[in-house]
Design an enzyme around this catalytic site. Structure first.
Site: not given
Ligand SMILES: Cc1ncc(COP(=O)(O)O)c(C=O)c1O
Length: 388
Positions: A36, A285
């Site tokens: 993601k 700034y």
């Molecule tokens: C539902 C879910 N699974 C897995 C992950 C992956 O987590 P990690 O990066 O801690 O392995 C996430 C990340 O936020 C998540 O929201």
């Protein structure tokens, strides 16, 4: 690329990271890569390398992200980790995307539709996060019955709120998970994935699981930390944890692993301008920095609109760490006692200024750091570096 501020991602490192993770944690059939937010800002194009390394399922947070994957890969299974409006089910089906079903009300809405036989769904359980997922066992059971002849229940998962590294809450989540798993014919569900990076490396494999969701670990963060055992306070804390484990309130855990992973991400910019400054002049700034000794100010082509602020504290130029003394939307300024050259490369994150150092200075974790770098920063892959 005109502006010469860019993230550099090494895809080979990502591929090697996956191989290493699979070598050390070989007891899963499904290694889901969480990609993601543009693969944690590494760019969605990295999925090829993740797949080459051994990732055989991907997970994203939205239908948009799933379709971004479909635009470059027609075959890899993709799970959306959030529920999506039922009106988009046809798009999900057409693109062979896997849906999360996380409540009884969503289930009822879903099963009112026709022609869902080919729809792959994963059931999400709420084991304590209170964010998404079936909260009650009877609701899961009812949903399971409603869904099982209507769609393909391909998977089941949860997302743990804590890592179980010394917290008693993790054990409660495991107990809740067991209650859920015992309430349905769970082994009939082909993919069972409960762990994320840190929970996988901290605990024994969960017996019923045959999949794991790998996020931050794929990008080079092994989650291995040495616990401080020095001093009476730490000794007392560890002793208390041992007692909690002995008495069944806390799960056994480990904080150290021997995963040999490397970050694949670095961030660079360029010096746009250099000017001499004298002691007692002001910079930036609100005249926020007062020059303490004669030297040079270099203005660098990256600023808070790119996600880089004064809080990054230092950058590396010509092998030297220099202080960031001012920031603005598009530029940061650094002070140097020695003259600097316009056009010089500036390392913001890299071998000499590691993510670990930057996150420590900013006091955020690596997830937030990647998230903070804006989409405005182009991503270049190391093999294409000459094109930049
Ligand atoms: C539902 C879910 N699974 C897995 C992950 C992956 O987590 P990690 O990066 O801690 O392995 C996430 C990340 O936020 C998540 O929201």
């Amino acid at each position: 690329m005109y502006r010469k501020s860019y993230a550099l991602v090494n895809k080979n490192i990502l591929e090697e990271n996956i191989r290493e993770i699979k070598k050390k944690y070989p007891n899963y059939e499904y290694y889901m890569g969480v990609v993601k937010n543009n693969a944690y800002h590494h760019g969605i194009e990295v999925i090829d390398s993740l797949i080459k390394g051994g990732i055989n399922y991907l997970a994203v947070s939205s239908l948009e992200e799933a379709l971004d994957i479909r635009a470059i890969n027609k075959d890899i299974p993709v799970l959306i980790l959030e529920p999506i409006p039922i009106i988009y089910i046809d798009i999900v089906l057409k693109n062979n995307i896997t849906l999360t079903v996380e409540s009884l009300s969503y289930t009822k809405e879903l099963v009112s539709k026709e022609n869902l036989k080919k729809l792959k769904v994963h059931l999400k359980l709420d084991t304590g996060m209170n964010r998404l997922g079936f909260k009650r066992v009877d609701e899961l059971q009812e949903a399971y019955i409603l869904l099982k002849d209507k769609v393909f229940i391909e998977g089941i998962y949860t997302h743990f709120a804590t890592s179980g590294r010394g917290d008693i809450f993790y054990k409660k989540q495991l107990d809740k998970l067991k209650e859920f798993l015992d309430s349905i014919d769970v082994l009939k569900i082909p993919i069972r994935h409960f762990d994320r990076s840190i929970t996988m490396v901290s605990h024994e494999k969960i017996k019923e699981s045959n999949g794991v969701r790998l996020g931050i670990i794929m990008y080079g963060f092994s989650q291995s930390v040495k616990v401080n055992t020095e001093g009476i306070k730490n000794k007392l804390r560890l002793w208390k944890r041992k007692m909690y484990i002995k008495n069944g309130f806390m799960m056994e855990y480990t904080t150290i692993n021997d995963l040999n992973l490397k970050p694949a991400y670095s961030l660079y910019s360029t010096i746009l301008a250099v000017r001499p400054v004298s002691k007692d002049e002001f910079v930036g700034y609100n005249a926020s920095f007062k020059v303490l000794e004669d030297g040079y100010i270099a203005s660098i082509a990256i600023g808070y609109a790119d996600g880089v602020t004064k809080d990054f504290k230092k950058v590396v130029i010509d092998g030297k760490k220099l202080d960031i003394v001012s920031d603005s939307m598009d530029m940061i300024m650094v002070f140097s006692k020695n003259k600097l050259e316009v056009g010089s490369k500036v390392e913001i994150i890299g071998e000499n200024r590691t993510i670990r150092e930057v996150t420590r200075d900013i006091k955020i974790n690596s997830y937030h750091l990647f998230n903070q770098i804006s989409k405005r920063v182009p991503i270049i892959y190391e093999e294409d570096e000459n094109e930049k």
